[in-house]
Enzyme design. Structure first.
Site, PDB file in Angstrom:
ATOM      1  N   CYS A  75     -12.580  19.112   1.034  1.00 26.95           N
ATOM      2  CA  CYS A  75     -12.147  18.690  -0.302  1.00 26.95           C
ATOM      3  C   CYS A  75     -11.156  17.530  -0.192  1.00 26.95           C
ATOM      4  O   CYS A  75     -11.232  16.547  -0.936  1.00 26.95           O
ATOM      5  CB  CYS A  75     -11.486  19.846  -1.049  1.00 26.95           C
ATOM      6  SG  CYS A  75     -12.566  21.248  -1.380  1.00 26.95           S
ATOM      7  N   CYS A 117      -8.810  23.555   1.446  1.00 27.89           N
ATOM      8  CA  CYS A 117     -10.157  23.060   1.785  1.00 27.89           C
ATOM      9  C   CYS A 117     -10.092  21.675   2.430  1.00 27.89           C
ATOM     10  O   CYS A 117      -9.801  20.676   1.760  1.00 27.89           O
ATOM     11  CB  CYS A 117     -11.013  23.034   0.515  1.00 27.89           C
ATOM     12  SG  CYS A 117     -12.628  22.249   0.730  1.00 27.89           S
TER      13      CYS A 117
END
Length: 298
Positions: free
Chosen positions: A37, A34
């Site tokens: 993230c 991600c």
């Protein structure tokens, strides 16, 4: 529930739920693949570090390795960031992507929850010790008060009340050079605090208040010639040096009543220093302030 799922639940209980009993836990649901993230992670880590003494901790949950936990929280996209306190979710922090946004949200949450941070715990621990040191200092035992404040300084070396108490204890113990050095060593951001200003006033007052060998004789001289404000100011200094704050206040108020601008307001400045040293919240100071107001505005 499989053995793997039971292990995941136990790990979550240990790493997230148990810490949340006292702390505010930021739960970061993330994954290696991600990109957002990875961008958010350093922000969360920095803010958690900045707020550690306020009782904030960060827990990171890799959704790939903890799919069962992610499912329990119905995580549909990442990053997802929640705040937990005492085992309950109290806020969704996902919308906060910058340091300022996250801090603003945490500030609001912390105002509403009884989170016991490290700073609060230290404050609760040293508060009665500070009170004891101040009580000893009020009794005039500078060396004993210094021992108490030195002990507290081992736990809270940068606490303004501790630094102030220590300097004032040095002054009370007639160790004015050490008090001066302690004040000079303080960083600028601490030197401007009210607690430190109080310590500065104590040092200035100690240097201004000159002991008088024959205090009774000087008092008689002033009584015989009340218009001699120089002598009355000398008397006030001697009374302060002797620890008689009531008599010193009477002498200084007498000068102000006779000529409030005498010697560029020296009597009023000295009286305000005395107020600062005693403590602005002290009932004695409140009573003397009323007397001063009656002279100035009565």
């Amino acid at each position: 529930m499989t053995a793997t799922e039971r292990d995941a639940v136990e790990a979550f209980r240990r790493d997230v739920v148990e810490p949340s009993m006292k702390a505010l836990v930021i739960i970061d649901f993330w994954a290696e693949w991600c990109g957002p993230c990875k961008a958010l992670s350093p922000v969360l880590e920095k803010v958690a570090a900045d707020y550690a003494d306020k009782g904030v901790v960060l827990a990171k949950i890799d959704t790939d390795k903890n799919q069962f936990i992610a499912a329990q929280f119905q995580i549909k996209s990442i990053p997802t960031v929640y705040a937990m306190f005492q085992g309950q979710l109290v806020a969704d922090l996902t919308s906060a992507r910058t340091e300022s946004q996250l801090k603003a949200m945490l500030d609001q949450i912390l105002k509403q929850l009884p989170v016991a941070g490290e700073a609060a715990e230290v404050e609760a621990e040293i508060e009665p010790l500070i009170a004891m040191g101040e009580e000893i200092l009020a009794e005039g035992d500078g060396e004993r008060a210094l021992a108490v404040f030195d002990q507290i300084a081992e736990v809270a070396p940068d606490h303004p009340a501790v630094l102030s108490g220590r300097v004032r204890a040095l002054v009370a113990a007639n160790r004015t050079d050490e008090a001066d050095a302690a004040l000079a060593a303080l960083p600028a951001e601490l030197a401007k605090l009210p607690e430190i200003e109080r310590a500065k006033s104590a040092l200035e007052l100690a240097r201004d208040a000159k002991p008088v060998d024959d205090l009774a004789g000087l008092a008689a001289e002033v009584a015989a010639n009340p218009d001699n404000l120089d002598k009355r100011f000398e008397l006030a200094g001697g009374q302060m040096a002797a620890g008689d704050r009531d008599a010193a206040a009477d002498s200084l108020l007498g000068i102000i009543a006779a000529d409030r601008d005498w010697n560029e307001g020296a009597a009023r400045q000295q009286l305000l220093k005395l107020f600062d040293v005693v403590g602005l919240e002290d009932p004695w100071v409140s009573a003397q302030r009323r007397r001063l107001s009656a002279i100035l505005f009565g």
